[in-house]
Design a protein around this motif. Structure first.
Motif, PDB file in Angstrom:
ATOM      1  N   LEU A 193       0.819  -1.223   0.000  1.00 47.61           N
ATOM      2  CA  LEU A 193       0.000   0.000   0.000  1.00 47.61           C
ATOM      3  C   LEU A 193       0.848   1.266   0.000  1.00 47.61           C
ATOM      4  O   LEU A 193       0.333   2.363  -0.001  1.00 47.61           O
ATOM      5  N   GLN A 194       2.184   1.088   0.018  1.00 50.62           N
ATOM      6  CA  GLN A 194       3.113   2.218   0.138  1.00 50.62           C
ATOM      7  C   GLN A 194       2.708   3.124   1.311  1.00 50.62           C
ATOM      8  O   GLN A 194       2.559   4.353   1.178  1.00 50.62           O
ATOM      9  N   ALA A 195       2.489   2.480   2.453  1.00 55.48           N
ATOM     10  CA  ALA A 195       2.089   3.209   3.655  1.00 55.48           C
ATOM     11  C   ALA A 195       3.232   4.102   4.116  1.00 55.48           C
ATOM     12  O   ALA A 195       4.398   3.785   3.892  1.00 55.48           O
ATOM     13  N   SER A 196       2.900   5.222   4.752  1.00 55.26           N
ATOM     14  CA  SER A 196       3.982   6.071   5.231  1.00 55.26           C
ATOM     15  C   SER A 196       4.454   5.662   6.615  1.00 55.26           C
ATOM     16  O   SER A 196       5.558   6.013   7.025  1.00 55.26           O
ATOM     17  N   LYS A 197       3.610   4.939   7.346  1.00 55.82           N
ATOM     18  CA  LYS A 197       4.013   4.495   8.683  1.00 55.82           C
ATOM     19  C   LYS A 197       3.468   3.122   8.995  1.00 55.82           C
ATOM     20  O   LYS A 197       2.352   2.802   8.568  1.00 55.82           O
ATOM     21  N   ILE A 198       4.218   2.374   9.794  1.00 57.57           N
ATOM     22  CA  ILE A 198       3.645   1.240  10.519  1.00 57.57           C
ATOM     23  C   ILE A 198       3.743   1.623  11.979  1.00 57.57           C
ATOM     24  O   ILE A 198       4.784   2.121  12.432  1.00 57.57           O
TER      25      ILE A 198
END
Ligand SMILES: CC(C)(COP(=O)(O)OP(=O)(O)OC[C@H]1O[C@@H](n2cnc3c(N)ncnc32)[C@H](O)[C@@H]1OP(=O)(O)O)[C@@H](O)C(=O)NCCC(=O)NCCS
Length: 436
Positions: A193-198
């Protein structure tokens, strides 16, 4: 730790602080990974309120959950022996059965909680899994790894304002269930998802390295530790450390590891400069690397122009080479376009000086200078400094307005630096910034 109801009164100044993050995070995807024990904790209901706050600020959320604690509880109450509870070892048929039951229960608790907070959500079958197979001669049976994630499905839900809930049970091509480790699952989702944070919410205060709780660590340092000295990383944080590195290497900017049992911890971590857990950072700064001897001539040429204009102090190629370990460079397509140096003083280890900051004129005003300073501050903090120092003749307003430095007098300078300062006759402004 008090886990009472949310009675904190928000002051207007707090709100101002929070609002500055809103445009930055709006529209970004955060993967929130909850350990099973956090879902079972009494702070879980507060966490759900915080999750609802994040949604209301336009942050897109994906929730991944674990089930180890619930598997262990089921194993104890039903007196069924399990082969592994974390999804990292062998999962036999009996363990898988408990995992499915635990997963249904935990997913349902999350559904219930999000419903109470007025959020639409959905449990999905978006994870295609394949058996891990035989490792070192041992058949892992029903333990699986992620084969494919139905990205379109998840994005579709997010676009419809629905929070996807992902359980650590995947589906093999024939539709059968396989147990997947939830730390791994969160990293796989973040990549796709090309998330900016986990944000890993676990029952631990953060990453403990050599017995010390780290507030932040760069992906490079963590990767090296995992490779060369894995024994220095406390066991409880190990799996999350491994997957944080994986996530950052595949495009996620930051991974937070924090204690999900702490009231207000999630919001404090995201909306304040003083996080409560461990921040593992990369990406934002991935174009920045340590300089090597091969960069000496380039750094010399890069900064020559600024030296001519008296913006920077003159350094010979030999001087740069001698101190090359102190330099960091910013690279675009293998071209050096910016430099910064970081100097520490044995007689004042709490201080780290930022110097040789230069951005090629063509690339100025694109945020690179600020990024270099922020990066140098992070490294300085990682090395134990509590204050960043900068000396500037012409760019002091940049340090003050864009980087949060404040003017100080020469008493802050270490002895050896003061001598050089007075001899140079440049009369630079002395600027400092506390490394909170
Ligand atoms: C100072 C310098 C490093 C800034 O880098 P940059 O990549 O252009 O800066 P950023 O894009 O991160 O930040 C831009 C902001 O800084 C301001 N700024 C840039 N250069 C500035 C300067 N010399 N003085 C004051 N403010 C400056 C811009 O106006 C902009 O402000 P805004 O965000 O309010 O619009 C760069 O201009 C440079 O290399 N200058 C020549 C060398 C030098 O003076 N180095 C500092 C030695 S201590």
């Amino acid at each position: 730790m008090s886990n009472g109801p949310a009675t904190t009164i928000i002051k207007p100044t707090d709100l101002r602080g929070i609002l500055k993050y809103v445009p930055r995070f709006q529209g970004q995807i955060f993967v929130i990974a909850l350990d099973g024990s956090i879902v079972a904790d009494e702070n879980f209901s507060n966490l759900l309120i915080d999750i609802a706050v994040l949604r209301s600020l336009g942050i897109k959320l994906v929730l991944v959950h674990g089930i180890s604690q619930q598997i262990e509880e089921l194993s104890a109450t039903r007196k069924i022996t399990i082969t592994d509870s974390r999804g990292t070892g062998v999962t036999d048929a009996a363990t898988l059965d408990l995992a499915i039951r635990a997963s249904a229960r935990v997913s349902h608790l999350i559904l219930e909680g999000l419903t109470q907070n007025g959020l639409k959500c959905a449990i999905t079958n978006a994870v295609r899994s394949v058996p891990t197979g035989i490792i070192k001669g041992v058949d892992q049976q029903f333990t699986g790894r992620v084969d494919r994630i139905d990205k379109e499905f998840i994005l579709h839900l997010i676009a419809a304002d629905i929070v996807p809930i992902l359980s650590p049970i995947g589906f093999a091509p024939d539709g059968h269930s396989l147990r997947i480790n939830s730390d791994l699952l969160a990293a796989e989702f973040a990549e796709v998802l090309q998330a900016s944070k986990i944000i890993y919410l676990a029952p631990l205060g953060g990453l403990v390295i050599n017995g010390e709780l780290r507030r932040e660590i760069s992906v490079e340092t963590l990767r090296d530790l995992l490779k060369d000295h894995p024994e220095t990383i406390a066991e409880e944080g190990h799996s999350k450390a491994v997957h944080a590195v994986k996530a950052i290497e595949t495009g996620t900017s930051r991974v937070h590891l924090l204690d999900g049992r702490v009231f207000d911890g999630l919001l404090n971590e995201i909306f304040s400069n003083e996080g409560v857990g461990t921040l593992i950072y990369g990406n934002d700064y991935q174009q920045i690397r340590k300089a090597t001897r091969r960069d000496v001539r380039h750094i010399y040429n890069l900064t020559r122009h600024a030296v001519k204009r008296e913006e920077l102090i003159y350094r010979t190629q030999q001087a740069i080479e001698k101190n090359i370990d102190q330099f960091f460079v910013f690279e675009i397509d293998e071209n050096l376009i910016a430099s910064v140096s970081l100097t520490t003083y044995p007689e004042k280890p709490e201080l780290a000086e930022i110097g040789s900051l230069y951005v090629l004129p063509f690339y100025q005003n694109r945020g690179i200078g600020r990024k270099m300073v922020n990066y140098a501050c992070m490294v300085a903090k990682e090395r134990g400094a509590t204050t960043a120092l900068a000396l500037s003749t012409q760019s002091f307003t940049f340090f003050i307005s864009s980087c949060g430095f404040a003017e100080a007098d020469k008493s802050v300078l270490p002895e050896s630096r003061l001598k050089g300062y007075e001899e140079s006759g440049r009369n630079s402004k002395i600027l400092v910034k506390p490394l909170a």
